[in-house]
Design a protein around this motif. Structure first.
Motif, PDB file in Angstrom:
ATOM      1  N   SER A   7     -60.289  22.884 -20.606  1.00  0.00           N
ATOM      2  CA  SER A   7     -59.295  23.327 -19.622  1.00  0.00           C
ATOM      3  C   SER A   7     -59.113  24.843 -19.679  1.00  0.00           C
ATOM      4  CB  SER A   7     -57.962  22.621 -19.864  1.00  0.00           C
ATOM      5  OG  SER A   7     -57.427  23.025 -21.106  1.00  0.00           O
ATOM      6  N   ARG A   8     -58.512  25.373 -18.624  1.00  0.00           N
ATOM      7  CA  ARG A   8     -58.296  26.818 -18.528  1.00  0.00           C
ATOM      8  C   ARG A   8     -56.966  27.134 -19.227  1.00  0.00           C
ATOM      9  NH1 ARG A   8     -61.410  28.710 -14.213  1.00  0.00           N
ATOM     10  NH2 ARG A   8     -59.945  30.319 -13.518  1.00  0.00           N
ATOM     11  N   VAL A   9     -57.047  27.937 -20.296  1.00  0.00           N
ATOM     12  CA  VAL A   9     -55.862  28.193 -21.122  1.00  0.00           C
ATOM     13  C   VAL A   9     -55.506  29.678 -21.099  1.00  0.00           C
ATOM     14  CG1 VAL A   9     -54.869  28.056 -23.445  1.00  0.00           C
ATOM     15  CG2 VAL A   9     -56.454  26.279 -22.661  1.00  0.00           C
ATOM     16  N   PHE A  10     -54.269  29.957 -20.747  1.00  0.00           N
ATOM     17  CA  PHE A  10     -53.779  31.348 -20.751  1.00  0.00           C
ATOM     18  C   PHE A  10     -52.907  31.562 -21.984  1.00  0.00           C
ATOM     19  CE2 PHE A  10     -50.473  34.395 -18.686  1.00  0.00           C
ATOM     20  CZ  PHE A  10     -51.124  35.518 -19.212  1.00  0.00           C
ATOM     21  N   VAL A  11     -53.269  32.561 -22.796  1.00  0.00           N
ATOM     22  CA  VAL A  11     -52.417  32.954 -23.920  1.00  0.00           C
ATOM     23  C   VAL A  11     -51.715  34.242 -23.492  1.00  0.00           C
ATOM     24  CG1 VAL A  11     -52.304  33.556 -26.365  1.00  0.00           C
ATOM     25  CG2 VAL A  11     -54.013  31.892 -25.572  1.00  0.00           C
ATOM     26  N   ALA A  12     -50.438  34.115 -23.134  1.00  0.00           N
ATOM     27  CA  ALA A  12     -49.657  35.293 -22.718  1.00  0.00           C
ATOM     28  C   ALA A  12     -49.138  35.972 -23.977  1.00  0.00           C
ATOM     29  CB  ALA A  12     -48.501  34.866 -21.825  1.00  0.00           C
ATOM     30  N   ASP A  60     -54.620  25.941 -16.595  1.00  0.00           N
ATOM     31  CA  ASP A  60     -54.090  24.575 -16.697  1.00  0.00           C
ATOM     32  C   ASP A  60     -52.995  24.521 -17.760  1.00  0.00           C
ATOM     33  OD1 ASP A  60     -56.135  23.437 -14.975  1.00  0.00           O
ATOM     34  OD2 ASP A  60     -57.509  23.836 -16.650  1.00  0.00           O
ATOM     35  N   HIS A  61     -53.206  25.300 -18.829  1.00  0.00           N
ATOM     36  CA  HIS A  61     -52.262  25.294 -19.948  1.00  0.00           C
ATOM     37  C   HIS A  61     -51.873  26.723 -20.303  1.00  0.00           C
ATOM     38  CE1 HIS A  61     -54.502  21.469 -20.399  1.00  0.00           C
ATOM     39  NE2 HIS A  61     -53.260  21.030 -20.499  1.00  0.00           N
ATOM     40  N   VAL A  62     -50.624  26.888 -20.699  1.00  0.00           N
ATOM     41  CA  VAL A  62     -50.138  28.245 -21.023  1.00  0.00           C
ATOM     42  C   VAL A  62     -49.429  28.243 -22.371  1.00  0.00           C
ATOM     43  CG1 VAL A  62     -48.547  30.096 -20.327  1.00  0.00           C
ATOM     44  CG2 VAL A  62     -49.832  28.843 -18.577  1.00  0.00           C
ATOM     45  N   PHE A  63     -49.803  29.199 -23.222  1.00  0.00           N
ATOM     46  CA  PHE A  63     -49.033  29.482 -24.433  1.00  0.00           C
ATOM     47  C   PHE A  63     -48.230  30.745 -24.129  1.00  0.00           C
ATOM     48  CE2 PHE A  63     -52.473  26.908 -26.055  1.00  0.00           C
ATOM     49  CZ  PHE A  63     -51.896  26.167 -27.079  1.00  0.00           C
ATOM     50  N   GLY A 101     -48.605  25.083 -10.526  1.00  0.00           N
ATOM     51  CA  GLY A 101     -48.920  23.721 -10.992  1.00  0.00           C
ATOM     52  C   GLY A 101     -49.551  23.636 -12.371  1.00  0.00           C
ATOM     53  N   VAL A 102     -49.133  24.497 -13.287  1.00  0.00           N
ATOM     54  CA  VAL A 102     -49.660  24.433 -14.664  1.00  0.00           C
ATOM     55  C   VAL A 102     -49.323  23.061 -15.260  1.00  0.00           C
ATOM     56  CG1 VAL A 102     -49.155  25.346 -16.985  1.00  0.00           C
ATOM     57  CG2 VAL A 102     -49.678  26.923 -15.105  1.00  0.00           C
ATOM     58  N   SER A 159     -41.652  19.503 -14.710  1.00  0.00           N
ATOM     59  CA  SER A 159     -42.713  20.296 -15.362  1.00  0.00           C
ATOM     60  C   SER A 159     -42.793  19.952 -16.848  1.00  0.00           C
ATOM     61  CB  SER A 159     -42.402  21.794 -15.270  1.00  0.00           C
ATOM     62  OG  SER A 159     -41.942  22.137 -13.982  1.00  0.00           O
ATOM     63  N   ASP A 160     -44.011  19.868 -17.374  1.00  0.00           N
ATOM     64  CA  ASP A 160     -44.178  19.580 -18.801  1.00  0.00           C
ATOM     65  C   ASP A 160     -44.155  20.907 -19.577  1.00  0.00           C
ATOM     66  OD1 ASP A 160     -44.564  18.399 -21.196  1.00  0.00           O
ATOM     67  OD2 ASP A 160     -46.541  17.549 -20.752  1.00  0.00           O
TER      68      ASP A 160
END
Ligand code: GFB
Length: 319
Positions: A7-12, A60-63, A101-102, A159-160
């Motif tokens: 999945s596409r993961v964003f680490v902010a 798809d997922h965000v930290f 829609g994350v 939202s999860d």
């Protein structure tokens, strides 16, 4: 449910102590679609820029581990930056994650959200039960707002979005600047400087009596991925070791590892902050997670990292 490794993961916040550890942990676990953005590329305080970035990159997922952070002195002298930057960053990222829609977002708060006189060890239930520690009230309010943001988006939109509250952290890529850092990197730096100096007296702020708990950032990153994979609920989750020690004892531990012939001098004119801060981690332990890095080993390996960076002339923040 374990999140998809493709999945596409964003680490902010990938450049910081926590973000860099999460990127290392995700890479180790086989994540290949990792997204990061430098401050120059993306101002996380700007909703327009952040929403545009999410629309273009579709994570798809965000930290959400970005923020303006610092130790007791930075918190007490720069409250405006701490409250503004953090409230804005939490707001923009959570809102953009909702708009785009994350699937799941993990928001990282801080143990300073709890009341100054909370029962110890501090359970998740202590949130909003009393006045905050004044030295970090502005930061704590922003961090509490972050928890409430995630809960509100879950309640209204389904939202999860989950929240985790770590205890005091340390490890590679920490900030070693003496005015803005936390106690562990500050003392490591001071004892390191004492090695090369004739003056072997190291100043430790406060009385040495306040008690703190320390978690290695690699354990934290492991816990964050564990929660992403295994937890989807409205309540926040503490992350820590459940073990604390007085600052005086921490100073002695660091001295023994870094510069055994140094002596410690307490400066009681500097603030102590919260008298004690140790988290009740039973919720996370019941879910099945435990830390693995012992404090002494963690200090030893972090100091080895610090020396390697200095020897190789690489950037150490603040040193
Ligand atoms: O790590 P620290 O700055 O943060 O300080 P807090 C912890 C304790 O170490 C305090 C003492 O009692 C300090 O007075 N201390 C002794 C020192 N020597 C030093 C030194 O050289 N530098 C520093 N920085 N401290 C922070 C909050 O509180 O905890 C943040 O301000 C955040 O909001 C963070 O939540 C986790 O544990 O007091």
């Amino acid at each position: 449910m374990v999140i998809d490794r493709d999945s596409r993961v964003f680490v902010a916040g990938h450049g910081g102590l926590v973000g860099s550890a999460i990127v290392r942990r995700l890479k180790r676990d086989g994540f290949t679609n990792l997204f990061t953005a430098t401050r120059a590329e993306l101002d996380l305080r700007n909703q327009l820029e952040v929403t545009r970035w999410f629309e273009e990159n579709r994570p798809d997922h965000v930290f959400l581990v970005a923020g303006t952070v610092g130790g007791i002195m930075a918190n007490s002298t720069r409250p405006a930056e701490f409250i503004y930057d953090n409230m804005m960053i939490h707001g923009t990222v959570v809102h953009a994650a909702h708009l785009c829609g994350v699937s799941k977002l993990l928001y990282l708060g801080s143990s300073c959200i709890y009341p100054r006189n909370a029962d110890q060890p501090i359970s998740e239930k202590a949130l909003l039960t009393g006045p905050l520690e004044p030295t970090n009230e502005a930061y704590a309010i922003a961090k509490i707002a972050g928890i409430k943001l995630c809960q509100s988006y879950r309640e209204q939109y389904g939202s999860d979005f989950i929240s985790a509250m770590p205890t005091n952290l340390y490890g590679p890529n920490d900030n070693f600047d003496l005015t803005s850092s936390h106690v562990l990197p500050a003392l490591m730096r001071k004892f390191h400087d004492a090695r090369a100096s004739d003056d072997k007296v190291v100043e430790v702020w406060g009385t040495g009596a306040p008690r703190r708990e320390f978690l290695h950032v690699d354990d934290l990153a492991d816990a964050c991925l564990f929660l992403m994979d295994n937890y989807s609920d409205v309540g926040h989750v503490n992350i820590g070791t459940g073990v604390d020690l007085p600052i005086g004892k921490l100073a002695a531990k660091i001295r023994d590892i870094v510069c055994p012939d140094a002596t410690v001098q307490f400066d009681a004119s500097k603030p102590n902050g919260m008298p004690r801060k140790v988290l009740d981690t039973s919720k996370l332990n019941r879910l099945g997670w435990e830390p693995t890095i012992d404090l002494e080993d963690g200090i030893t390996t972090t100091y080895a990292w610090f020396r390697e960076q200095i020897a190789a002339d690489l950037t150490v923040r603040g040193a």
